[in-house]
Write a protein that holds these residues in place. Sequence first.
Motif, PDB file in Angstrom:
ATOM      1  N   ALA A   1       0.820  -1.220   0.000  1.00 16.16           N
ATOM      2  CA  ALA A   1       0.000   0.000   0.000  1.00 16.16           C
ATOM      3  C   ALA A   1       0.848   1.262   0.000  1.00 16.16           C
ATOM      4  O   ALA A   1       0.518   2.246  -0.684  1.00 16.16           O
ATOM      5  CB  ALA A   1      -0.936  -0.005   1.199  1.00 16.16           C
ATOM      6  N   HIS A   2       1.950   1.254   0.765  1.00 18.46           N
ATOM      7  CA  HIS A   2       2.800   2.443   0.814  1.00 18.46           C
ATOM      8  C   HIS A   2       3.404   2.738  -0.556  1.00 18.46           C
ATOM      9  O   HIS A   2       3.454   3.898  -0.996  1.00 18.46           O
ATOM     10  CB  HIS A   2       3.902   2.259   1.848  1.00 18.46           C
ATOM     11  N   LEU A   3       3.836   1.681  -1.267  1.00 19.64           N
ATOM     12  CA  LEU A   3       4.399   1.854  -2.601  1.00 19.64           C
ATOM     13  C   LEU A   3       3.345   2.390  -3.559  1.00 19.64           C
ATOM     14  O   LEU A   3       3.619   3.292  -4.362  1.00 19.64           O
ATOM     15  CB  LEU A   3       4.965   0.526  -3.113  1.00 19.64           C
ATOM     16  N   HIS A   4       2.125   1.848  -3.482  1.00 21.13           N
ATOM     17  CA  HIS A   4       1.053   2.333  -4.360  1.00 21.13           C
ATOM     18  C   HIS A   4       0.811   3.828  -4.152  1.00 21.13           C
ATOM     19  O   HIS A   4       0.654   4.591  -5.118  1.00 21.13           O
ATOM     20  CB  HIS A   4      -0.250   1.573  -4.089  1.00 21.13           C
ATOM     21  N   ARG A   5       0.789   4.257  -2.890  1.00 21.21           N
ATOM     22  CA  ARG A   5       0.548   5.680  -2.600  1.00 21.21           C
ATOM     23  C   ARG A   5       1.697   6.539  -3.109  1.00 21.21           C
ATOM     24  O   ARG A   5       1.476   7.635  -3.649  1.00 21.21           O
ATOM     25  CB  ARG A   5       0.369   5.886  -1.091  1.00 21.21           C
ATOM     26  N   THR A   6       2.936   6.035  -2.968  1.00 21.15           N
ATOM     27  CA  THR A   6       4.100   6.787  -3.446  1.00 21.15           C
ATOM     28  C   THR A   6       4.057   6.941  -4.965  1.00 21.15           C
ATOM     29  O   THR A   6       4.285   8.027  -5.508  1.00 21.15           O
ATOM     30  CB  THR A   6       5.406   6.081  -3.034  1.00 21.15           C
ATOM     31  N   ILE A   7       3.748   5.844  -5.659  1.00 21.06           N
ATOM     32  CA  ILE A   7       3.632   5.887  -7.121  1.00 21.06           C
ATOM     33  C   ILE A   7       2.574   6.894  -7.531  1.00 21.06           C
ATOM     34  O   ILE A   7       2.766   7.702  -8.458  1.00 21.06           O
ATOM     35  CB  ILE A   7       3.300   4.483  -7.678  1.00 21.06           C
ATOM     36  N   SER A   8       1.444   6.874  -6.831  1.00 21.15           N
ATOM     37  CA  SER A   8       0.344   7.781  -7.162  1.00 21.15           C
ATOM     38  C   SER A   8       0.760   9.241  -7.019  1.00 21.15           C
ATOM     39  O   SER A   8       0.492  10.064  -7.907  1.00 21.15           O
ATOM     40  CB  SER A   8      -0.854   7.484  -6.256  1.00 21.15           C
ATOM     41  N   LYS A   9       1.432   9.568  -5.920  1.00 19.03           N
ATOM     42  CA  LYS A   9       1.867  10.951  -5.695  1.00 19.03           C
ATOM     43  C   LYS A   9       2.847  11.408  -6.769  1.00 19.03           C
ATOM     44  O   LYS A   9       2.732  12.511  -7.317  1.00 19.03           O
ATOM     45  CB  LYS A   9       2.507  11.077  -4.317  1.00 19.03           C
ATOM     46  N   VAL A  10       3.822  10.564  -7.079  1.00 10.15           N
ATOM     47  CA  VAL A  10       4.830  10.915  -8.088  1.00 10.15           C
ATOM     48  C   VAL A  10       4.161  11.091  -9.452  1.00 10.15           C
ATOM     49  O   VAL A  10       4.456  12.027 -10.203  1.00 10.15           O
ATOM     50  CB  VAL A  10       5.925   9.841  -8.148  1.00 10.15           C
ATOM     51  N   ALA A  11       3.252  10.176  -9.777  1.00  9.95           N
ATOM     52  CA  ALA A  11       2.577  10.223 -11.072  1.00  9.95           C
ATOM     53  C   ALA A  11       1.755  11.494 -11.233  1.00  9.95           C
ATOM     54  O   ALA A  11       1.766  12.128 -12.301  1.00  9.95           O
ATOM     55  CB  ALA A  11       1.689   8.997 -11.237  1.00  9.95           C
ATOM     56  N   VAL A  12       1.050  11.880 -10.175  1.00  7.53           N
ATOM     57  CA  VAL A  12       0.242  13.102 -10.232  1.00  7.53           C
ATOM     58  C   VAL A  12       1.135  14.328 -10.387  1.00  7.53           C
ATOM     59  O   VAL A  12       0.875  15.213 -11.203  1.00  7.53           O
ATOM     60  CB  VAL A  12      -0.638  13.223  -8.971  1.00  7.53           C
ATOM     61  N   THR A  13       2.227  14.376  -9.620  1.00  7.42           N
ATOM     62  CA  THR A  13       3.140  15.526  -9.661  1.00  7.42           C
ATOM     63  C   THR A  13       3.776  15.691 -11.036  1.00  7.42           C
ATOM     64  O   THR A  13       3.899  16.806 -11.555  1.00  7.42           O
ATOM     65  CB  THR A  13       4.243  15.373  -8.597  1.00  7.42           C
TER      66      THR A  13
END
Length: 604
Positions: free
Chosen positions: A74-86
């Motif tokens: 879950a932590h990796l998924h959230r990190t990927i999501s933040k980077v992708a949005v930015t």
Amino acid sequence: MILVFGGTTEGRIAVKTLDEGEGRYVYSTRSSLQEMECVHGEHVTGVMTESDMMDFCREKGVELIVDAAHPFAAHLHRTISKVAVTLSIPVVRFERRYPEIGSDGITWCDSYEDAVEKLKESGSKRLLALTGVQTIARLKGIWKNVETWFRILDREESKAKAREFGFPESHILYYGGEDTAGLIEEIAPDAIITKESGESGGFRDKVEAALNRGVRVFVVKRPKLPENFIVVDGRHGLRMEIERLLPEFYSLHTGFTTGSCAVAAAKAALTGLLTGCNLKDVSFRLPDGETMKMGVESVEVGSESATASVIKDSGDDPDVTDGSRISVTVAYSSVPGIKFHGGEGIGTVTLSGLGLEPGEPAINPAPRKNIADELSALYSGGLDVTVSLENGAELAEKTFNSRLGVVGGISIIGTTGIIRPFSHEAFIDCIRREMDVAIAMKCKSIVVNSGGKSERFMKGLFPDLPPHAFIHYGNAIGETMEIARDKNVERMVIGIMLGKGVKLAEGNMDTHSHKITVNKEFLKDVAKDAGCSGSALTVIDSFNLARELPSLLGPDDASLFFPALLKLCHGHCTKIFPKHLEAVLLSDDGKVLSRITSQTGIVS
């Protein structure tokens, strides 16, 4: 550039799918334990923080992220999501498939903390934990009070973590490939706890093993994925999303079969009939269970029936039905089950061997089952399903349908539901189906030849054989021999045009000109071994096209060279198809240059 996060079965599939393309990618895993061969990519290891991932994407010019990591990362998924949005990078989530399992005997938990509370309330005395070493600390609230065994991987890294968390070594079980049922018999727990890990995580096996022995099951639900993820659950969906988002990654794009189009249209039609909704797109499953989505052109709903249409997209395959409108009408029926009908443009089966009775509409068994599975999941009553294809009768004239005994229109086909570019697989499947028809019609011999021209010549040599005894192999000589062998064909004849013969003689079982060129040095060796004159070697050195050889070689050299060449061709084929195989070597104008009428004898 694509960045893939893996370390899972899905990660392996993602790498294999990406290696079908020509673009570059980086495959990232937390540890180095998963060994990967990346043909067009690079494998990197180590944990990436949000800052690390941001820098990596900028440095490498990442244009797409594929998240194929574990569903509980879950932590990796959230990190990927933040980077992708930015960075405005799209993310394709390669999700696992999750089996449908009833709730009897299962307690669903929203988190590990929730699981601890529910386990305490259950009064369980002996617990088998199948959630992995990383969860020992999170379940401490239960194993401090309930006798608990943890199954973990037999790795020093896992052992060290168990010691770090203070779990008693006497209650650690090392995973060694044994099944869960055997482990339950050994430990005799009254409860197990596992994660909703999907089909590739063995979730169904764990749950069923426990329930079959009366053991209560606690399941921790998988975390929800970020909303900006595009979710697929198989290699075909992954490739199609990459083709859509990065069109140049693959030089050729995939498409859908007529079977998939019929499935999608049928589901959209029944949905409209049941709910009144006119879907703009519809989700459906391929025969292997992968979920796909297709756009719907139109839905027309009546009181007792509905019709939906889709436009076929064959990708970059030169399929005659590309861009065609495929429509399906679904109507209520008083007769139980699903009855298939052929509408406009759908052919009728006239010969045996296709898995359908003569007189049936040419809707093949795989699409029929696929449609039936999708419709039965929505409605349990009787249905009439009529499939149509606009201008199908005219399009059928450009196909092999008449050879298969399908008249009056197109066949609805597709074993996998997906068309690969330029459909070599589809061509091989056609050879296989033509072979089935010839076998079902009890042909004395099956004659395989490269195409229409050689077929005309071979029909002149075998005038008593029916039309369906003649099958085109194109360039796929080796695969045709394999199909005949696997189908236990007793007697076969191969017609070989000289242009293909000079390549086959060297052992090239795929004679496509883009893959194989004529080896003149090899041909000169054949001529020398056959006892040809020096002038024959000069001719071979100077010819431009193989079809020129009959007119350039003298009669004596020709009588030696062509039988020697055919004997080599025959030998390579009989290594694959060892039963009775005749062979005929043909010139460009249909002259028989050499002929093998038995396993050993040659007649010029």
